[in-house]
Design a protein around this motif. Sequence first.
Motif, PDB file in Angstrom:
ATOM      1  N   TYR A   1     -14.305   1.504   3.347  1.00  9.69           N
ATOM      2  CA  TYR A   1     -13.507   0.918   2.316  1.00  9.69           C
ATOM      3  C   TYR A   1     -14.051   0.793   0.752  1.00  9.69           C
ATOM      4  O   TYR A   1     -15.022  -0.511   1.026  1.00  9.69           O
ATOM      5  CB  TYR A   1     -12.368  -0.238   2.530  1.00  9.69           C
ATOM      6  CG  TYR A   1     -11.216   0.140   3.980  1.00  9.69           C
ATOM      7  CD1 TYR A   1      -9.753   0.620   3.625  1.00  9.69           C
ATOM      8  CD2 TYR A   1     -11.526   0.314   5.189  1.00  9.69           C
ATOM      9  CE1 TYR A   1      -8.785   0.720   4.299  1.00  9.69           C
ATOM     10  CE2 TYR A   1     -10.805   1.018   6.597  1.00  9.69           C
ATOM     11  CZ  TYR A   1      -9.811   0.961   5.661  1.00  9.69           C
ATOM     12  OH  TYR A   1      -8.786   1.541   6.671  1.00  9.69           O
TER      13      TYR A   1
ATOM     14  N   ASP B   1      -9.299   0.395  -1.497  1.00 13.33           N
ATOM     15  CA  ASP B   1      -9.438   1.764  -2.244  1.00 13.33           C
ATOM     16  C   ASP B   1     -10.179   2.725  -1.063  1.00 13.33           C
ATOM     17  O   ASP B   1     -10.968   2.294  -0.659  1.00 13.33           O
ATOM     18  CB  ASP B   1      -9.400   2.317  -3.627  1.00 13.33           C
ATOM     19  CG  ASP B   1      -9.963   3.386  -3.512  1.00 13.33           C
ATOM     20  OD1 ASP B   1      -8.681   4.594  -2.757  1.00 13.33           O
ATOM     21  OD2 ASP B   1     -10.177   4.308  -4.035  1.00 13.33           O
ATOM     22  N   ARG B   2      -9.094   3.153  -0.136  1.00  8.82           N
ATOM     23  CA  ARG B   2     -10.150   3.847   0.997  1.00  8.82           C
ATOM     24  C   ARG B   2     -10.714   5.162   0.614  1.00  8.82           C
ATOM     25  O   ARG B   2      -9.799   5.647  -0.059  1.00  8.82           O
ATOM     26  CB  ARG B   2      -9.229   3.837   2.961  1.00  8.82           C
ATOM     27  CG  ARG B   2      -9.882   4.999   3.578  1.00  8.82           C
ATOM     28  CD  ARG B   2      -9.327   4.814   5.145  1.00  8.82           C
ATOM     29  NE  ARG B   2      -8.985   6.468   5.549  1.00  8.82           N
ATOM     30  CZ  ARG B   2      -7.590   6.172   5.488  1.00  8.82           C
ATOM     31  NH1 ARG B   2      -6.667   5.549   6.696  1.00  8.82           N
ATOM     32  NH2 ARG B   2      -6.947   7.373   5.495  1.00  8.82           N
ATOM     33  N   LYS B   3     -12.075   5.266   0.427  1.00  9.84           N
ATOM     34  CA  LYS B   3     -12.472   6.710  -0.001  1.00  9.84           C
ATOM     35  C   LYS B   3     -12.433   7.090   0.985  1.00  9.84           C
ATOM     36  O   LYS B   3     -11.754   7.636   2.662  1.00  9.84           O
ATOM     37  CB  LYS B   3     -13.904   5.702   0.197  1.00  9.84           C
ATOM     38  CG  LYS B   3     -14.509   4.544  -0.404  1.00  9.84           C
ATOM     39  CD  LYS B   3     -16.493   4.892  -0.884  1.00  9.84           C
ATOM     40  CE  LYS B   3     -16.403   3.750  -1.706  1.00  9.84           C
ATOM     41  NZ  LYS B   3     -17.784   3.538  -1.381  1.00  9.84           N
TER      42      LYS B   3
ATOM     43  N   ARG C   1      -7.858  -5.364  -4.769  1.00  8.39           N
ATOM     44  CA  ARG C   1      -7.416  -3.997  -4.608  1.00  8.39           C
ATOM     45  C   ARG C   1      -8.229  -2.823  -3.852  1.00  8.39           C
ATOM     46  O   ARG C   1      -9.654  -3.342  -3.968  1.00  8.39           O
ATOM     47  CB  ARG C   1      -7.006  -2.631  -6.001  1.00  8.39           C
ATOM     48  CG  ARG C   1      -7.247  -1.794  -5.889  1.00  8.39           C
ATOM     49  CD  ARG C   1      -7.178  -1.064  -7.541  1.00  8.39           C
ATOM     50  NE  ARG C   1      -5.706  -1.762  -7.580  1.00  8.39           N
ATOM     51  CZ  ARG C   1      -5.599  -1.757  -9.160  1.00  8.39           C
ATOM     52  NH1 ARG C   1      -6.004  -1.781  -9.762  1.00  8.39           N
ATOM     53  NH2 ARG C   1      -4.733  -2.362  -9.638  1.00  8.39           N
TER      54      ARG C   1
ATOM     55  N   THR D   1      -4.179   4.141   2.300  1.00  9.59           N
ATOM     56  CA  THR D   1      -5.812   5.005   2.130  1.00  9.59           C
ATOM     57  C   THR D   1      -5.898   3.599   0.211  1.00  9.59           C
ATOM     58  O   THR D   1      -6.773   4.050   0.002  1.00  9.59           O
ATOM     59  CB  THR D   1      -5.629   6.309   0.334  1.00  9.59           C
ATOM     60  OG1 THR D   1      -4.052   6.265   0.214  1.00  9.59           O
ATOM     61  CG2 THR D   1      -5.627   6.891   2.556  1.00  9.59           C
ATOM     62  N   TYR D   2      -4.606   3.228   0.161  1.00  8.02           N
ATOM     63  CA  TYR D   2      -4.794   2.461  -1.138  1.00  8.02           C
ATOM     64  C   TYR D   2      -4.370   1.311  -1.095  1.00  8.02           C
ATOM     65  O   TYR D   2      -2.912   1.450  -0.483  1.00  8.02           O
ATOM     66  CB  TYR D   2      -4.140   3.221  -2.543  1.00  8.02           C
ATOM     67  CG  TYR D   2      -4.343   2.203  -4.092  1.00  8.02           C
ATOM     68  CD1 TYR D   2      -3.112   2.198  -4.206  1.00  8.02           C
ATOM     69  CD2 TYR D   2      -4.923   2.437  -4.402  1.00  8.02           C
ATOM     70  CE1 TYR D   2      -2.670   1.109  -5.530  1.00  8.02           C
ATOM     71  CE2 TYR D   2      -5.375   1.785  -5.750  1.00  8.02           C
ATOM     72  CZ  TYR D   2      -4.223   0.899  -6.103  1.00  8.02           C
ATOM     73  OH  TYR D   2      -3.770   0.367  -7.400  1.00  8.02           O
TER      74      TYR D   2
ATOM     75  N   GLY E   1       0.589  -1.366  -0.339  1.00 10.21           N
ATOM     76  CA  GLY E   1       0.203   0.103  -0.008  1.00 10.21           C
ATOM     77  C   GLY E   1       0.615   1.243   0.137  1.00 10.21           C
ATOM     78  O   GLY E   1       2.195   1.287  -0.258  1.00 10.21           O
ATOM     79  N   ASN E   2       0.311   2.487  -0.387  1.00 17.74           N
ATOM     80  CA  ASN E   2       0.851   3.344  -0.750  1.00 17.74           C
ATOM     81  C   ASN E   2       1.353   4.077   1.538  1.00 17.74           C
ATOM     82  O   ASN E   2       0.786   2.895   2.486  1.00 17.74           O
ATOM     83  CB  ASN E   2      -0.181   4.771  -0.961  1.00 17.74           C
ATOM     84  CG  ASN E   2      -1.488   4.731  -0.170  1.00 17.74           C
ATOM     85  OD1 ASN E   2      -1.662   4.597   1.096  1.00 17.74           O
ATOM     86  ND2 ASN E   2      -2.078   5.949  -0.546  1.00 17.74           N
TER      87      ASN E   2
ATOM     88  N   ASP F   1      -2.428  -2.927  -3.150  1.00 16.20           N
ATOM     89  CA  ASP F   1      -3.466  -4.311  -4.371  1.00 16.20           C
ATOM     90  C   ASP F   1      -2.641  -5.343  -3.251  1.00 16.20           C
ATOM     91  O   ASP F   1      -1.829  -5.313  -2.603  1.00 16.20           O
ATOM     92  CB  ASP F   1      -1.986  -3.961  -5.301  1.00 16.20           C
ATOM     93  CG  ASP F   1      -2.443  -2.628  -6.573  1.00 16.20           C
ATOM     94  OD1 ASP F   1      -3.806  -2.789  -5.909  1.00 16.20           O
ATOM     95  OD2 ASP F   1      -1.805  -1.874  -7.051  1.00 16.20           O
TER      96      ASP F   1
END
Length: 195
Positions: A168, A152-154, A150, A134-135, A129-130, A137
């Motif tokens: 998420y 992805d946290r909104k 995948r 928040t993201y 993740g980053n 894979d």
Amino acid sequence: MSALPPVPQPIGIFDQFIARQPETLVLKEKVLSLSGDSFSIKLTNGSPLFQVEGKVMSISGRKTVRAMDGTHLFDICKEHFHLHTTYAVLDPNDNKIMEVKSTLAFFGSKAHGTFTSKNGKQEKLTMTGNFFDTYADITDESQGGLIVARIDRKLLSGKDIFFGQQTYALMVAPGVDMALMAALCICMDEKNNDK
């Protein structure tokens, strides 16, 4: 985001939750839950899939994951006395079915989920993740680094800011166990909450 392609070989433990087509799950913490962190997990069309209940007085932060018919699928709890943050996914008899262990990453975050698939194959999925989690894979290295899910946290909404609620979106490729991918997402959220 575009849909993830099907995986060549199925990945998972819970056959009834293997995605038959590209699926996106929404994991949303309940606002002001009295039982600790709790999530409702639904498909994007609003159909409920899983219920996750946090235990209030649990040192390990135990969470129970149930199918919507009430069937107890597994528990997630933090294991202590490890160098890196480690979570165990336990079946209803407290047997470990998956381990999720974070590793050192220079940029962002990284964790590995290891388990044995129904076909007896040892699986190792990597979640990268980053920096702000928040993201992420989730990839299967044994299938050439193929992205199987995948996260992805909104972006934060007003409720997120005032109540500490997280939402998420979890995209799952066809042929991948949605329950196990949800477990990985919950582990990411737990690690994020520990910071």
